[in-house]
Design a protein around this motif. Structure first.
Motif, PDB file in Angstrom:
ATOM      1  N   ASN A  10      33.241  98.055  29.112  1.00  0.00           N
ATOM      2  CA  ASN A  10      34.003  97.712  27.978  1.00  0.00           C
ATOM      3  C   ASN A  10      32.530  97.023  27.324  1.00  0.00           C
ATOM      4  N   PRO A  11      32.446  97.557  26.280  1.00  0.00           N
ATOM      5  CA  PRO A  11      30.908  96.997  25.240  1.00  0.00           C
ATOM      6  C   PRO A  11      30.227  95.762  26.327  1.00  0.00           C
ATOM      7  N   THR A  12      31.428  94.802  25.059  1.00  0.00           N
ATOM      8  CA  THR A  12      31.108  93.413  25.367  1.00  0.00           C
ATOM      9  C   THR A  12      31.431  93.329  26.685  1.00  0.00           C
ATOM     10  N   CYS A  13      31.154  93.470  28.069  1.00  0.00           N
ATOM     11  CA  CYS A  13      31.478  92.886  29.721  1.00  0.00           C
ATOM     12  C   CYS A  13      29.769  92.370  29.580  1.00  0.00           C
ATOM     13  N   ILE A  14      29.336  91.311  30.156  1.00  0.00           N
ATOM     14  CA  ILE A  14      28.337  90.177  30.251  1.00  0.00           C
ATOM     15  C   ILE A  14      27.463  91.339  31.202  1.00  0.00           C
ATOM     16  N   LYS A  45      25.269  93.824  29.006  1.00  0.00           N
ATOM     17  CA  LYS A  45      23.534  92.828  27.817  1.00  0.00           C
ATOM     18  C   LYS A  45      22.444  93.492  28.473  1.00  0.00           C
ATOM     19  N   ASN A  79      18.681  93.254  29.571  1.00  0.00           N
ATOM     20  CA  ASN A  79      17.610  92.912  29.984  1.00  0.00           C
ATOM     21  C   ASN A  79      18.450  91.571  31.130  1.00  0.00           C
ATOM     22  N   GLU A  80      19.009  91.589  31.057  1.00  0.00           N
ATOM     23  CA  GLU A  80      20.007  90.445  32.015  1.00  0.00           C
ATOM     24  C   GLU A  80      19.965  90.828  33.464  1.00  0.00           C
ATOM     25  N   ILE A  87      21.604  90.908  35.849  1.00  0.00           N
ATOM     26  CA  ILE A  87      23.141  91.052  36.433  1.00  0.00           C
ATOM     27  C   ILE A  87      23.208  92.994  37.003  1.00  0.00           C
ATOM     28  N   ASP A 124      34.932  92.785  37.787  1.00  0.00           N
ATOM     29  CA  ASP A 124      35.179  91.167  38.125  1.00  0.00           C
ATOM     30  C   ASP A 124      34.520  90.318  37.304  1.00  0.00           C
ATOM     31  N   TYR A 125      33.832  90.841  36.526  1.00  0.00           N
ATOM     32  CA  TYR A 125      33.135  90.135  35.157  1.00  0.00           C
ATOM     33  C   TYR A 125      34.860  89.987  34.297  1.00  0.00           C
ATOM     34  N   CYS A 126      34.924  90.543  33.307  1.00  0.00           N
ATOM     35  CA  CYS A 126      35.335  91.108  32.087  1.00  0.00           C
ATOM     36  C   CYS A 126      37.027  91.094  32.570  1.00  0.00           C
ATOM     37  N   GLY A 127      36.787  91.512  33.684  1.00  0.00           N
ATOM     38  CA  GLY A 127      38.917  92.384  33.962  1.00  0.00           C
ATOM     39  C   GLY A 127      39.055  93.980  33.485  1.00  0.00           C
ATOM     40  N   SER A 128      38.212  94.007  33.093  1.00  0.00           N
ATOM     41  CA  SER A 128      38.439  95.494  32.334  1.00  0.00           C
ATOM     42  C   SER A 128      38.885  96.816  33.080  1.00  0.00           C
ATOM     43  N   ILE A 129      39.809  97.540  33.652  1.00  0.00           N
ATOM     44  CA  ILE A 129      40.749  98.507  34.347  1.00  0.00           C
ATOM     45  C   ILE A 129      39.740  99.633  34.217  1.00  0.00           C
TER      46      ILE A 129
END
Lengths: 313, 163
Positions: free
Chosen positions: B114-118, B121, B123-124, B126, B143-148
């Motif tokens: 998912n391109p908009t999963c944190i 992002k 330089n973070e 994570i 675990d962050y965005c729920g995508s499968i």
């Protein structure tokens, strides 16, 4: 100070971090706040607190209701909306921004366009992080508000039929509401949307795994059995491709005539707002309309939440 | 022709190294890609594909002379071949044999799709993190965005292309 361990000092990232008992406590606390607001007897129990409002995405209701809730309880707020004018625009990482805000305030209310931002922030901040919406993932306090409004209108949540209409794919209020409903026993959840905006597979899987009875429909007539008709806006800002948005723009609309033709007389229409063209203003003066009540309950609900998280009496 | 005899004809024993057995049929080349082995490193390598297996129907085998995969490689292999077995060979004998294991949490190995999963992002500080939902037909949830992530997504993620 009365401390509830289910809430005190906890992050509010996902509604599923709480139990039904926690949510019901929140509702009774919100009832108290509502009564205090009505007779102007709100106690300034958070007068020594500062709440950081870090909204990396625009908001009207969530931001203002959180700020109003904080101020009613005597807390102060600091914050920003939009990345412009902050060091994020200079290239500062999200992690550094959160670390810095965390050192200034007692709790952070956060909104961000990236899914998982609140969870990430909650791992960085020492103080509680309250998710005011992260991408298309979660909007826990909106779901709590939607459930609280339902309870205020019908006296209960169990046994009711919910029709969720519109952009079920990108709407975080829809996913959070489904997560929240899994703690209760709704009779059925009817999912009405155009083919392209159907509920994401992971949420559908969750619903089925948690014993929720769901049914997918494309025709608006499917609202006929619903007690709550929950309308959502097409989330234009979350479409990876604007051409895809153009294809579904204006593809559904709830108006007075549709409600009078198909809905139960006792049904109530909710909408997390803002609305664009999916909910006609001609519904505003009907008995179906409950979205303005819903928006107004955002203040006592969020007062209750801040009070429980920050340990106000 | 008897399978064992067939195999013997195709591949001789290795003196020292690793035999990765019970690879899902057709996945041996993916295993090599995961190990980042291109063939010009000088290792003696034998690849056996689509041979009969009593437990799997068909399977692939990779034999690697003087090569020992690290734990991160094994985690990746487990995601595309959950039944794979690792045989460590010394002086033509199997000195250690074990099955790969898919961990319940997969951290850092895969990128969320998912391109908009944190976690995407830039330089973070994570690390991606996934929970295993299903082992037989691999299914992981961010675990962050729920995508499968499905098996196809995992392969694409690991080797940069679909299979």
């Amino acid at each position: 100070m009365v401390i509830n361990m289910g809430w005190y000092n906890k992050d509010v990232v996902n509604i599923l971090d709480f139990s039904r008992e926690d949510i019901e406590l929140l509702f009774s606390k919100a009832d108290e706040m509502r009564a205090q607001l009505k007779d102007k007897s709100v106690k300034k129990t958070l007068s020594n607190k500062i709440i950081g409002i870090a909204f990396f995405e625009p908001s009207t209701r969530t931001r203002m209701s959180f700020e109003t809730a904080a101020k009613r309880l005597g807390a102060d707020t600091v914050g920003f909306t939009g990345e412009e004018g902050t060091s994020v625009a200079k290239g500062e990482t999200f992690a550094d921004t959160i670390k810095m805000i965390d050192s200034y305030v007692d709790a952070i209310v956060l909104r961000h366009k990236f899914e998982g931002a609140a969870l990430f922030a909650s791992g960085i901040a020492q103080n509680p992080v309250i998710n005011g919406g992260d991408g298309k993932s979660h909007h826990p306090t909106q779901a709590m508000l939607d459930l609280y409004t339902t309870k205020t209108l019908f006296g209960e949540i169990d046994g009711l039929t919910f029709a969720l209409i519109g952009d079920l794919k990108y709407s975080r209020t829809v996913s959070s509401l489904i997560y929240g409903l899994s703690m209760f026993k709704p009779k059925e959840i009817i999912l009405i949307s155009p083919q392209q905006l159907k509920l994401r597979e992971e949420i559908k899987l969750f619903a089925v795994d948690h014993g929720l009875k769901i049914r997918e429909e494309e025709n608006i007539e499917a609202i006929s059995e619903a007690d709550i008709i929950y309308v959502t806006r097409i989330q234009k800002e979350r479409f990876p491709d604007l051409q895809e948005y153009e294809k579904v723009k204006g593809s559904y609309k709830i108006n007075k005539k549709i409600l009078e033709t198909h809905a139960k007389k006792t049904a109530k229409v909710l909408h997390p707002l803002p609305r664009v063209d999916e909910l006609s203003p001609d519904v505003d003066n009907t008995n179906y309309q409950a979205y303005f009540l819903q928006a107004s309950l955002g203040v006592p609900l969020r007062m209750a939440l801040l009070s429980l998280v920050l340990g106000g009496d | 022709m008897d399978m064992r005899k067939d195999e013997k004809l195709l591949v001789s024993k290795i003196e020292n190294g690793t035999v990765i057995d019970h690879i899902n049929s057709g996945r041996a080349l993916v295993v090599l890609k995961i190990l980042n082995i291109k063939g010009n490193e000088g290792y003696r390598i034998a690849i056996v594909m689509n041979v009969p297996s009593t437990t799997m129907g068909k399977k692939d085998i990779v034999k690697l002379e003087d090569y020992y995969p690290n734990s991160e490689d094994l985690e990746k292999i487990s995601l595309i071949s959950p039944n794979a077995t690792i045989n460590i060979i010394k002086d033509y004998e199997v000195i250690k044999k074990y099955k790969v294991e898919i961990p319940n949490k997969i951290k850092g190995t895969l990128k969320c799709n998912n391109p908009t999963c944190i976690t995407r992002k830039s330089n973070e500080p994570i690390t991606s993190s996934f929970t295993l939902l299903s082992k037989d037909k691999i299914k992981l949830q961010c675990d962050y965005c729920g995508s499968i992530l499905t098996e196809d997504d995992v392969i694409k993620e690991l080797i940069g292309e679909s299979q």
